[in-house]
Design a protein around this motif. Structure first.
Motif, short mmCIF file in Angstrom:
data_model
loop_
_atom_site.label_atom_id
_atom_site.label_comp_id
_atom_site.label_asym_id
_atom_site.label_seq_id
_atom_site.Cartn_x
_atom_site.Cartn_y
_atom_site.Cartn_z
N VAL A 1 -31.49 -8.24 -8.17
CA VAL A 1 -31.60 -9.45 -9.50
C VAL A 1 -29.92 -9.36 -10.52
CG1 VAL A 1 -32.80 -9.79 -11.26
CG2 VAL A 1 -34.03 -8.66 -9.04
N VAL A 2 -29.54 -10.74 -10.14
CA VAL A 2 -28.83 -10.44 -10.42
C VAL A 2 -28.70 -11.21 -12.05
CG1 VAL A 2 -26.09 -10.86 -10.91
CG2 VAL A 2 -27.47 -10.89 -8.43
N PHE A 3 -27.72 -10.40 -13.44
CA PHE A 3 -27.36 -10.96 -14.53
C PHE A 3 -26.60 -11.51 -15.16
CE2 PHE A 3 -31.20 -8.72 -14.36
CZ PHE A 3 -32.16 -9.41 -15.39
N SER A 4 -26.41 -12.68 -15.90
CA SER A 4 -25.16 -13.22 -15.69
C SER A 4 -24.95 -13.65 -16.91
CB SER A 4 -24.22 -13.61 -14.28
OG SER A 4 -24.77 -14.90 -14.16
N SER A 5 -23.56 -14.49 -16.79
CA SER A 5 -23.52 -15.37 -18.48
C SER A 5 -22.27 -16.10 -18.31
CB SER A 5 -23.18 -14.42 -19.56
OG SER A 5 -23.15 -15.02 -21.19
N GLU B 1 -17.09 8.26 -8.39
CA GLU B 1 -18.37 7.81 -8.35
C GLU B 1 -18.13 6.23 -7.53
OE1 GLU B 1 -21.80 6.54 -7.71
OE2 GLU B 1 -21.68 8.68 -8.20
N THR B 2 -18.68 6.37 -6.49
CA THR B 2 -18.30 4.80 -5.99
C THR B 2 -19.68 4.15 -6.21
OG1 THR B 2 -19.00 5.73 -3.74
CG2 THR B 2 -16.47 5.27 -4.89
N GLU B 3 -21.01 4.66 -5.71
CA GLU B 3 -22.42 3.68 -6.45
C GLU B 3 -22.54 3.23 -7.41
OE1 GLU B 3 -27.22 4.48 -6.17
OE2 GLU B 3 -25.79 5.88 -5.01
N ILE B 4 -22.11 3.71 -8.41
CA ILE B 4 -22.60 2.79 -9.75
C ILE B 4 -21.49 1.59 -9.85
CG2 ILE B 4 -20.80 3.83 -11.12
CD1 ILE B 4 -22.33 3.60 -13.41
N GLY B 5 -20.11 1.39 -8.88
CA GLY B 5 -19.11 0.15 -9.09
C GLY B 5 -20.20 -1.08 -8.24
N GLN B 6 -21.33 -0.81 -6.95
CA GLN B 6 -21.28 -2.13 -6.57
C GLN B 6 -22.83 -2.86 -7.87
OE1 GLN B 6 -24.73 -0.65 -3.38
NE2 GLN B 6 -24.94 0.99 -4.58
N TYR B 7 -23.71 -2.26 -8.81
CA TYR B 7 -24.02 -2.97 -9.84
C TYR B 7 -23.90 -3.62 -10.81
CZ TYR B 7 -27.16 0.71 -7.11
OH TYR B 7 -28.17 1.03 -5.99
N LYS B 8 -22.39 -4.22 -10.76
CA LYS B 8 -21.82 -4.90 -11.85
C LYS B 8 -20.30 -4.95 -11.12
CE LYS B 8 -18.11 -1.10 -13.21
NZ LYS B 8 -17.14 -1.84 -12.40
N SER B 9 -19.78 -6.22 -11.39
CA SER B 9 -18.58 -6.68 -11.57
C SER B 9 -17.33 -5.85 -11.32
CB SER B 9 -18.58 -8.56 -11.54
OG SER B 9 -18.51 -8.83 -12.49
N SER B 10 -16.71 -6.48 -11.00
CA SER B 10 -15.49 -5.46 -11.51
C SER B 10 -14.83 -5.75 -12.76
CB SER B 10 -14.50 -6.41 -10.38
OG SER B 10 -13.74 -7.07 -10.60
N ARG B 11 -14.84 -6.76 -13.46
CA ARG B 11 -14.72 -8.30 -14.56
C ARG B 11 -15.49 -7.91 -15.76
NH1 ARG B 11 -10.73 -12.75 -14.95
NH2 ARG B 11 -10.29 -11.84 -16.46
N LEU B 12 -16.73 -7.10 -14.90
CA LEU B 12 -17.89 -6.48 -15.68
C LEU B 12 -19.01 -8.18 -16.72
CD1 LEU B 12 -16.48 -3.66 -18.10
CD2 LEU B 12 -18.40 -3.29 -16.16
N LYS B 13 -18.62 -8.88 -15.84
CA LYS B 13 -18.88 -10.26 -16.02
C LYS B 13 -20.93 -10.81 -15.69
CE LYS B 13 -15.53 -11.60 -17.76
NZ LYS B 13 -15.93 -12.09 -19.47
N THR B 14 -21.13 -9.29 -14.62
CA THR B 14 -22.68 -9.35 -13.93
C THR B 14 -22.65 -8.12 -13.74
OG1 THR B 14 -21.79 -9.60 -11.34
CG2 THR B 14 -22.12 -11.58 -12.47
N ALA B 15 -24.46 -8.04 -14.64
CA ALA B 15 -25.20 -6.23 -14.09
C ALA B 15 -26.49 -7.04 -12.53
CB ALA B 15 -25.65 -5.76 -15.11
N SER B 16 -26.80 -5.52 -11.94
CA SER B 16 -27.73 -6.70 -10.74
C SER B 16 -28.48 -5.15 -11.32
CB SER B 16 -27.32 -6.57 -10.06
OG SER B 16 -26.33 -6.01 -9.15
N GLY B 17 -29.87 -4.65 -10.01
CA GLY B 17 -30.52 -3.72 -10.04
C GLY B 17 -30.61 -3.81 -8.41
N ARG B 18 -31.26 -3.42 -7.80
CA ARG B 18 -31.71 -3.57 -6.31
C ARG B 18 -33.18 -3.50 -6.33
NH1 ARG B 18 -27.88 -1.47 -3.49
NH2 ARG B 18 -27.13 -3.51 -3.76
N LEU B 19 -34.14 -3.76 -6.16
CA LEU B 19 -35.56 -3.61 -6.14
C LEU B 19 -36.45 -3.77 -4.75
CD1 LEU B 19 -36.31 -6.09 -8.20
CD2 LEU B 19 -36.47 -3.99 -9.10
N VAL B 20 -36.89 -2.90 -4.01
CA VAL B 20 -37.03 -2.42 -2.73
C VAL B 20 -38.78 -3.07 -2.69
CG1 VAL B 20 -37.72 -0.96 -1.04
CG2 VAL B 20 -35.64 -1.25 -1.95
N SER B 21 -39.32 -4.17 -1.70
CA SER B 21 -40.45 -4.89 -1.96
C SER B 21 -41.38 -4.27 -0.77
CB SER B 21 -40.31 -5.87 -1.65
OG SER B 21 -39.62 -6.62 -0.02
N THR B 22 -42.26 -4.45 -1.61
CA THR B 22 -43.91 -3.82 -0.98
C THR B 22 -43.92 -4.37 0.32
OG1 THR B 22 -45.07 -4.94 -2.47
CG2 THR B 22 -44.99 -2.75 -2.95
#
Length: 115
Positions: A14-18, A94-115
């Motif tokens: 799920v990606v949130f952007s503006s 820490e490298t993992e945290i960077g995958q949840y945001k864009s380099s210019r902080l324009k998007t933020a995201s979360g990953r959901l693992v489905s059932t």
């Protein structure tokens, strides 16, 4: 095997952007809290088995930054505070945290693992 031991094999992000110029979504504590609430509601309702994203890590980092006090297991109240935690995490290697945001902080995201 995958369902029992690895929380399933399907996932979605799920990606949130503006579209608002200059708004850095990934620094906004209100947006990050909303991403967290969304993920927690998906867990509670049984729609997903696992939520991955930057919030738990940022909360732990904020707590550590404040001498481990439990009341600081939360996001900072300001965009600047969130940005400092991202910078601290990334500068510490820490490298993992960077995958949840864009380099210019324009998007933020979360990953959901489905059932």
């Amino acid at each position: 095997f995958f369902d029992r031991h690895l929380s399933g094999v399907g996932s979605y992000e799920v990606v949130f952007s503006s579209q608002k110029p200059g708004w850095e979504v990934a620094r906004d504590p209100a947006v990050l809290e909303e991403i967290d609430r969304f993920g927690q509601s998906m867990l509670k309702n049984g729609h997903t088995r696992k939520v991955q994203g930057p919030l738990g890590y940022l909360k732990k980092l904020n707590q550590a930054f404040h001498e481990g006090k439990s009341e600081f297991y939360r996001l900072p109240d300001t965009k600047e505070g969130v940005a400092q935690l991202f910078l601290l995490a990334e500068s510490s290697g820490e490298t993992e945290i960077g995958q949840y945001k864009s380099s210019r902080l324009k998007t933020a995201s979360g990953r959901l693992v489905s059932t």
